[in-house]
Design an enzyme around this catalytic site. Sequence first.
Site, PDB file in Angstrom:
ATOM      1  N   SER A 144       0.840  -1.196   0.000  1.00 23.84           N
ATOM      2  CA  SER A 144       0.000   0.000   0.000  1.00 23.84           C
ATOM      3  C   SER A 144       0.874   1.245   0.000  1.00 23.84           C
ATOM      4  O   SER A 144       1.948   1.260   0.614  1.00 23.84           O
ATOM      5  CB  SER A 144      -0.910   0.031   1.229  1.00 23.84           C
ATOM      6  OG  SER A 144      -1.574   1.278   1.341  1.00 23.84           O
ATOM      7  N   TYR A 158      -2.032  -0.220  10.399  1.00 19.19           N
ATOM      8  CA  TYR A 158      -2.125  -0.619   8.995  1.00 19.19           C
ATOM      9  C   TYR A 158      -0.868  -0.205   8.235  1.00 19.19           C
ATOM     10  O   TYR A 158      -0.291  -1.010   7.492  1.00 19.19           O
ATOM     11  CB  TYR A 158      -3.364   0.010   8.360  1.00 19.19           C
ATOM     12  CG  TYR A 158      -3.505  -0.301   6.887  1.00 19.19           C
ATOM     13  CD1 TYR A 158      -3.889  -1.569   6.466  1.00 19.19           C
ATOM     14  CD2 TYR A 158      -3.249   0.665   5.921  1.00 19.19           C
ATOM     15  CE1 TYR A 158      -4.014  -1.867   5.121  1.00 19.19           C
ATOM     16  CE2 TYR A 158      -3.374   0.372   4.568  1.00 19.19           C
ATOM     17  CZ  TYR A 158      -3.758  -0.893   4.174  1.00 19.19           C
ATOM     18  OH  TYR A 158      -3.874  -1.176   2.834  1.00 19.19           O
TER      19      TYR A 158
END
Length: 249
Positions: A144, A158
Amino acid sequence: MNDLNSIQGKSALILGGSRGIGAAIARRLAAGGANVVLTYVNGAAAAEAVVAEIAAKGGRAIAFQADSASDTAIEAAVAKTKEAFGGLDILVNNAGIAKFSPIEDYPIEDLDSTLAINVRAAVVASKFGARAMNNGGRIIHIGSTNAERMPGQGGAVYAMSKSALQGLTKGLARDLGPRGITVNNVQPGPVDTDMNPKDGPFAEQLMPLLAVGRYGHADEVASFVAYLAGPEAGNITGANLLIDGGFAA
């Protein structure tokens, strides 16, 4: 697709391939001639729909239920790929979860599940995948852009989990390079999927951060993965590669 880009006859395993980016990758690799095993946890109907779509276009694909939090399930998925298609050439670690919360309130169980799916599963899959993989194979993680930039609150865990893939990618590239196996980490930005639609609750916050002024498309990420899976990308390894519309620019 010309011969330089061909992955004809290669065997691919996509962990988390029933929807969104994973499903797009399954369709794209199959369109290039790869035989595909895609895993899912829930939603067998969605997974079988992807398989049916691939078959309707002349491709070969199998849906296999496997929880990426389970070592034995991952090992079984690798074994299924070898059994069905005679080997393993391409491993795509796409399974992932995103649980956001301010760190003061972050549930420890969410920490454990995030690390289990986003980090540990990639390590376990790479271990079993590398054992089964033919020389010259490809391991591709789906990370990501939040490993590079976390513009809002609540995403620390995250972001940490996706940052871990960056180091894993570099280390695995060294471990597996002598076998001609490349390892790369594709880092998408906001992509228009059911998890984060372009008109969803996060769009107002994210859109101004995108240099190109739009969300990405799952097919764009899949095309990038297909390139990395092919022979022309044989000299790319240990790389953390953004495909994020300039989100981290």
